[in-house]
Design an enzyme around this catalytic site. Structure first.
Site, mmCIF file in Angstrom:
data_model
loop_
_atom_site.group_PDB
_atom_site.id
_atom_site.type_symbol
_atom_site.label_atom_id
_atom_site.label_comp_id
_atom_site.label_asym_id
_atom_site.label_seq_id
_atom_site.Cartn_x
_atom_site.Cartn_y
_atom_site.Cartn_z
ATOM 1 N N GLN A 203 0.822 -1.215 0.000
ATOM 2 C CA GLN A 203 0.000 0.000 0.000
ATOM 3 C C GLN A 203 0.855 1.264 0.000
ATOM 4 O O GLN A 203 0.333 2.364 -0.232
ATOM 5 C CB GLN A 203 -0.936 0.011 1.215
ATOM 6 C CG GLN A 203 -1.942 -1.113 1.227
ATOM 7 C CD GLN A 203 -2.913 -1.074 0.049
ATOM 8 O OE1 GLN A 203 -3.057 -0.055 -0.626
ATOM 9 N NE2 GLN A 203 -3.567 -2.180 -0.212
ATOM 10 N N CYS A 363 -8.835 -8.797 4.532
ATOM 11 C CA CYS A 363 -7.710 -9.735 4.752
ATOM 12 C C CYS A 363 -6.869 -9.299 5.939
ATOM 13 O O CYS A 363 -5.628 -9.388 5.919
ATOM 14 C CB CYS A 363 -6.827 -9.868 3.509
ATOM 15 S SG CYS A 363 -7.691 -10.489 2.080
HETATM 16 C C1 LIG Z 1 -0.758 -4.518 2.908
HETATM 17 C C2 LIG Z 1 -0.937 -5.604 1.898
HETATM 18 N N1 LIG Z 1 -0.078 -6.625 1.874
HETATM 19 C C3 LIG Z 1 -0.176 -7.622 0.985
HETATM 20 C C4 LIG Z 1 -1.187 -7.643 0.057
HETATM 21 C C5 LIG Z 1 -1.263 -8.763 -0.898
HETATM 22 O O1 LIG Z 1 -1.072 -8.300 -2.209
HETATM 23 P P1 LIG Z 1 -1.379 -9.224 -3.460
HETATM 24 O O2 LIG Z 1 -2.748 -9.784 -3.256
HETATM 25 O O3 LIG Z 1 -1.283 -8.293 -4.626
HETATM 26 O O4 LIG Z 1 -0.315 -10.275 -3.484
HETATM 27 C C6 LIG Z 1 -2.113 -6.605 0.041
HETATM 28 C C7 LIG Z 1 -3.254 -6.612 -0.901
HETATM 29 O O5 LIG Z 1 -4.322 -6.142 -0.607
HETATM 30 C C8 LIG Z 1 -1.986 -5.552 0.974
HETATM 31 O O6 LIG Z 1 -2.846 -4.527 0.994
#
Ligand SMILES: Cc1ncc(COP(=O)(O)O)c(C=O)c1O
Length: 405
Positions: A203, A363
């Site tokens: 982010q 998440c």
């Molecule tokens: C803080 C953070 N870390 C990790 C992720 C995981 O990213 P990705 O789903 O693109 O691998 C996200 C995705 O929302 C996130 O916001």
């Protein structure tokens, strides 16, 4: 001062920002995935069309050109975060990058009794790979608390870390609260006990200037789709000597030096960690996204989003019956709750008004537990956001209040 004047108007660069019937779409879900500028779409189409060929293998000119473009993309993205190109590994995204570190670095360098420090606000992508490592190796996980405002409490982290800690792994910006980490301080306290530092930059990368060398961390991970690039690609940055110390985690083509049935030797990083035909088109699109961001300036984007976030927080708070979560100074993301209305219901009514927010646990279920809610509503901004998006959000919330009496 109006926030929208901080940068040139860019909405027209993004064909996705209209509804099916041609109305402006108030897209407030950029933290989930960013809309794509035409420049990225064009670069991707070219790479998939007239320029398309494989990389690293072909003897014909098109493949040699594509190889140059693919490696130029790596150079471009590495330069954007202040790193040399050989320290940037392409992955499928931030999630895969953290899993890569957990497997290849954690699986090699950590043993039972070693400790890892995470925080309450981490995305599941920065929790579960470490739990899986814990189950395989017997490492222990500690969880750093948050301050009352929802920042990672680095005073507490300082008290918690011991020489048994081998890794501190924290989000640069919270995907729920927009809380910003003081990375240099986190690095200093971790390095003080000999622990490595992984920064989840998912982010932060679209909304804060990032210089991995100046930060002094050991690993930095991010996804292209959060910074206006394609899905299916992201990056792991790690210092050369750390990458050198890591064995491969996926085996296959392109990551080898020499293969016999008796024994295989591996290519040096970054190729060692990029088994198989890579995401060629996506890498080109990723670099085009970085070019796009740089054409506006990450500092300008950062200021623009901070101003919009501050405005949204203030105006949301003015509506009665809204709880706004997180610190006052937050980067591009604001989570909130409307009394008596489930975030999903709010999200559904806002959708009817042409406003897209995220509703759910994002998440980050441990953070929901800390907030004492099952879910929040989240508005998140991008380079294309402006006051009209905030106004539409507020109108939609007022309508929801009327519907729910
Ligand atoms: C803080 C953070 N870390 C990790 C992720 C995981 O990213 P990705 O789903 O693109 O691998 C996200 C995705 O929302 C996130 O916001």
């Amino acid at each position: 001062m109006t926030t929208a004047t901080l940068i040139r108007p860019v909405r027209d660069d993004f064909p996705g920002l209209v509804t099916a019937d041609g109305q402006p779409w108030h897209y407030l879900d950029t933290a989930a995935t960013a809309q794509k500028p035409q420049a990225v779409i064009d670069a991707t189409l070219r790479a998939m069309g007239a320029d398309y060929a494989t990389v690293h293998r072909g003897v014909y000119a098109r493949s040699a050109d594509m190889t140059l473009a693919y490696e130029a993309a790596r150079r471009r993205i590495a330069a954007f975060i202040g790193a040399p190109e050989q320290e940037l590994v392409f992955t499928r995204g931030a999630t895969e990058a953290i899993n890569l570190v957990a497997h290849a670095w954690g699986g090699t360098h950590l043993k039972a009794g070693d400790r890892i420090l995470l925080s309450v606000l981490e995305h599941h992508a920065n929790i579960i790979p470490w739990q899986m490592l814990r189950d395989r190796t017997g490492v222990e996980i500690d969880v750093c608390p948050l301050t009352a405002q929802g920042l990672i409490d680095l005073d507490a982290a300082e008290r918690m870390v011991t020489p048994a800690h081998k890794l501190v792994s924290l989000a640069h910006v919270s995907n729920v609260l927009g809380s910003m980490l003081d990375v240099r301080r986190a690095v200093a306290l971790a390095h003080g006990v000999g622990a490595k530092v992984l920064v989840d930059g998912c982010q932060a990368i679209p909304r804060l200037p990032v210089d991995v060398t100046a930060m002094g961390a050991d690993f930095y991970v991010f996804s292209a789709h959060k910074i206006y690039g394609p899905t299916g690609i992201g990056a792991l940055w790690a210092r050369s000597e750390i990458l050198e110390s890591m064995p491969p985690w996926h085996g296959g083509g392109a990551m080898i030096d020499r293969v016999t049935f008796e024994r295989t030797t591996y290519a040096p990083p970054p190729a060692r960690f990029e088994a198989g035909t890579p995401a060629i088109v996506e890498a080109i699109g990723f670099a085009a996204a970085v070019d796009y961001v740089e054409s506006i300036g990450i500092e300008a984007i950062s200021a623009h989003e901070m101003a919009l976030t501050a405005q949204a927080r203030e105006e949301l708070r003015r509506l009665n019956s809204i709880t706004v979560f997180g610190p006052e100074e937050s980067a591009g993301i604001v989570s909130f709750a409307l009394d008596g209305v489930h975030p999903h219901d709010l999200g559904t009514i806002l959708d009817e008004e042409g406003v897209a927010i995220r509703a759910g646990h994002h998440c980050a279920q441990p953070l929901m537990d800390w907030l004492g809610v099952p879910a929040t509503a989240r508005a998140s901004f991008g380079v294309y956001s402006d006051e009209s998006d905030i106004a539409a959000l507020l109108r939609g919330i007022e309508r929801t209040k009327r519907i729910f009496g």
